[in-house]
Design a protein around this motif. Sequence first.
Motif, PDB file in Angstrom:
ATOM      1  N   GLU A 284      43.464  -4.940 -95.860  1.00  0.00           N
ATOM      2  CA  GLU A 284      42.604  -4.551 -96.971  1.00  0.00           C
ATOM      3  C   GLU A 284      42.257  -3.074 -96.819  1.00  0.00           C
ATOM      4  OE1 GLU A 284      40.156  -5.788-100.400  1.00  0.00           O
ATOM      5  OE2 GLU A 284      41.771  -6.765 -99.282  1.00  0.00           O
ATOM      6  N   VAL A 285      42.674  -2.262 -97.762  1.00  0.00           N
ATOM      7  CA  VAL A 285      42.398  -0.830 -97.697  1.00  0.00           C
ATOM      8  C   VAL A 285      41.016  -0.546 -98.281  1.00  0.00           C
ATOM      9  CG1 VAL A 285      43.109   1.464 -98.449  1.00  0.00           C
ATOM     10  CG2 VAL A 285      44.846  -0.259 -97.867  1.00  0.00           C
ATOM     11  N   THR A 286      40.217   0.179 -97.519  1.00  0.00           N
ATOM     12  CA  THR A 286      38.897   0.609 -97.972  1.00  0.00           C
ATOM     13  C   THR A 286      38.911   2.137 -98.079  1.00  0.00           C
ATOM     14  OG1 THR A 286      37.789  -1.258 -96.895  1.00  0.00           O
ATOM     15  CG2 THR A 286      36.429   0.651 -97.448  1.00  0.00           C
ATOM     16  N   VAL A 287      38.673   2.641 -99.265  1.00  0.00           N
ATOM     17  CA  VAL A 287      38.656   4.094 -99.466  1.00  0.00           C
ATOM     18  C   VAL A 287      37.418   4.658 -98.767  1.00  0.00           C
ATOM     19  CG1 VAL A 287      38.578   5.973-101.132  1.00  0.00           C
ATOM     20  CG2 VAL A 287      39.849   3.874-101.651  1.00  0.00           C
ATOM     21  N   PRO A 288      37.597   5.546 -97.804  1.00  0.00           N
ATOM     22  CA  PRO A 288      36.436   6.039 -97.058  1.00  0.00           C
ATOM     23  C   PRO A 288      35.594   7.003 -97.882  1.00  0.00           C
ATOM     24  CG  PRO A 288      38.437   7.147 -96.320  1.00  0.00           C
ATOM     25  CD  PRO A 288      38.859   6.091 -97.290  1.00  0.00           C
ATOM     26  N   SER A 289      34.326   7.013 -97.560  1.00  0.00           N
ATOM     27  CA  SER A 289      33.427   8.032 -98.094  1.00  0.00           C
ATOM     28  C   SER A 289      32.589   8.553 -96.936  1.00  0.00           C
ATOM     29  CB  SER A 289      32.539   7.457 -99.204  1.00  0.00           C
ATOM     30  OG  SER A 289      31.758   6.382 -98.724  1.00  0.00           O
TER      31      SER A 289
ATOM     32  N   PHE B 285      30.130  -0.278 -96.339  1.00  0.00           N
ATOM     33  CA  PHE B 285      31.285  -0.205 -95.448  1.00  0.00           C
ATOM     34  C   PHE B 285      32.158   1.021 -95.690  1.00  0.00           C
ATOM     35  CE2 PHE B 285      35.475  -1.901 -93.855  1.00  0.00           C
ATOM     36  CZ  PHE B 285      35.099  -1.918 -92.517  1.00  0.00           C
ATOM     37  N   PRO B 286      32.338   1.508 -96.911  1.00  0.00           N
ATOM     38  CA  PRO B 286      33.148   2.735 -97.083  1.00  0.00           C
ATOM     39  C   PRO B 286      32.610   3.919 -96.284  1.00  0.00           C
ATOM     40  CG  PRO B 286      32.879   1.643 -99.186  1.00  0.00           C
ATOM     41  CD  PRO B 286      31.979   0.925 -98.219  1.00  0.00           C
TER      42      PRO B 286
ATOM     43  N   THR C 279      42.190   7.231 -86.422  1.00  0.00           N
ATOM     44  CA  THR C 279      42.023   7.820 -87.751  1.00  0.00           C
ATOM     45  C   THR C 279      42.878   7.105 -88.789  1.00  0.00           C
ATOM     46  OG1 THR C 279      41.561   9.981 -86.745  1.00  0.00           O
ATOM     47  CG2 THR C 279      42.176   9.956 -89.063  1.00  0.00           C
ATOM     48  N   LEU C 280      44.131   6.812 -88.445  1.00  0.00           N
ATOM     49  CA  LEU C 280      45.023   6.126 -89.378  1.00  0.00           C
ATOM     50  C   LEU C 280      44.589   4.691 -89.630  1.00  0.00           C
ATOM     51  CD1 LEU C 280      48.486   7.448 -88.100  1.00  0.00           C
ATOM     52  CD2 LEU C 280      47.244   8.155 -90.154  1.00  0.00           C
ATOM     53  N   GLY C 281      44.001   4.051 -88.612  1.00  0.00           N
ATOM     54  CA  GLY C 281      43.571   2.666 -88.769  1.00  0.00           C
ATOM     55  C   GLY C 281      42.237   2.517 -89.451  1.00  0.00           C
ATOM     56  N   ALA C 282      41.476   3.605 -89.598  1.00  0.00           N
ATOM     57  CA  ALA C 282      40.135   3.513 -90.173  1.00  0.00           C
ATOM     58  C   ALA C 282      40.121   2.966 -91.602  1.00  0.00           C
ATOM     59  CB  ALA C 282      39.452   4.882 -90.099  1.00  0.00           C
ATOM     60  N   PRO C 283      40.983   3.442 -92.521  1.00  0.00           N
ATOM     61  CA  PRO C 283      40.942   2.884 -93.882  1.00  0.00           C
ATOM     62  C   PRO C 283      41.240   1.384 -93.946  1.00  0.00           C
ATOM     63  CG  PRO C 283      42.146   4.963 -93.855  1.00  0.00           C
ATOM     64  CD  PRO C 283      41.932   4.567 -92.422  1.00  0.00           C
TER      65      PRO C 283
END
Length: 426
Positions: A196-201, A88-89, A251-255
């Motif tokens: 829930e914050v997911t750190v993107p990769s 998911f990241p 973009t702001l909502g993606a994490p």
Amino acid sequence: MTRMLQPVLAGVVTTVVGFASSFAVVLAGLRAVGADERQAASGLLALCVANGVVAVWLGLRQRVPIVVAWSTPGAALLVATGTVQGGFPVAVGAFAVSGLLLTAAGLFPVLGRWIASIPTPIAGAMLAGVLLDLCVAPVRALAEIPLTAVPVVLTWALLSRFARRWAVPVALLVAVAAIALTGPGLGAVDVRPVLEVTVPSWSAQAMVGIALPLFLVTMASQNVPGMAVLAGYGYRPPLRGILVSTGLASTLGAPLGGHAVNLAAISAALSAGPDADPDPARRWIASVASGVSMIVLGIGSGLATALVLLSPPLLVEAVAGLALLGALASAVVSAVADPEGREAAVVTFVVTASGLTLLGVGAAFWGLVAGGLMTLLHRRGKSARTPADEAPVDETVPDRDQDRGPDAGEGGPYMPQPVRPAGRTG
């Protein structure tokens, strides 16, 4: 008093119908690309808040009934794509890049023109291929879980005849009732809203397999038709501000798990039409009310996610498929409308619907590539012909192409003509 409340009620109805008709698709898409229960609930809440804030901002600023929604075809694309390497990241990173592409389309009009240059048959066929798997889910559900699926499908079928707007929401209520009667109950489930914050990769495969197709589907299936609906009711807001606002919100909502925010297409007619208010200058109130209502519904995202998790997965897909049948029908029509683009459209559809994953990239991208190559091949072959190569024309036989009008030929830009949507005219 009734006159004052009319646009507000129209906005509330727009939100309730839009949310109930497609939130199951959103959750199915997020779960398909690796989100767990909390991440999926967070994504739904993030989308609701982003939709609401952008709708209120644009409505108050431009005094135009601009309804903002999540990308339902984009969520269906996630279902078709499935889990990507990195989990998911990586998908979250692709969501953020897709949002940046939407923003860039607003800042640099040439990018929007490139998207509009995709032939209509190719765009429609890609969308149809993405939607097909979910749209056959009701049929599979009838065979595998008939006790719960039959009441849902029958309810949808009857209401699609007598109250089409409410067919999917009421079918969803029937599904909820079936879950309540046969499921384990909500006692052990946390239904509170969650972020829930997911750190993107990032990975190249996710950029090509998720970010680019998500951007293309959102532009071609949501933003462009949404502008056409508004134009049909006499509104022509600047597309640049809409794309920049929705792109930044995406973009702001993606994490937080949100996949894409965009201009509403079908539900836009509920707030932009005369049912919202006889005075076109007051209909922006409906879009603002819709935005506020979406934020309120976002508070219940935890409950919505819990209901989906407690139900048989196939039942959720069946409800999502019923919600997408209209979109599939429109996509198929646009794919085959032009005879000269049908072969390329069929190739695009077959490759996209195959579920092919090559080099870690999903089928939607390869379907677009295959259809584009077929289009170029046919155009090059056509341009290479000389008059001597053409068969003699018997002037006694009517030319079948004469009746096709000036628009016959290669598929033009994917820009629907601003035709007033069906419905009452006030």
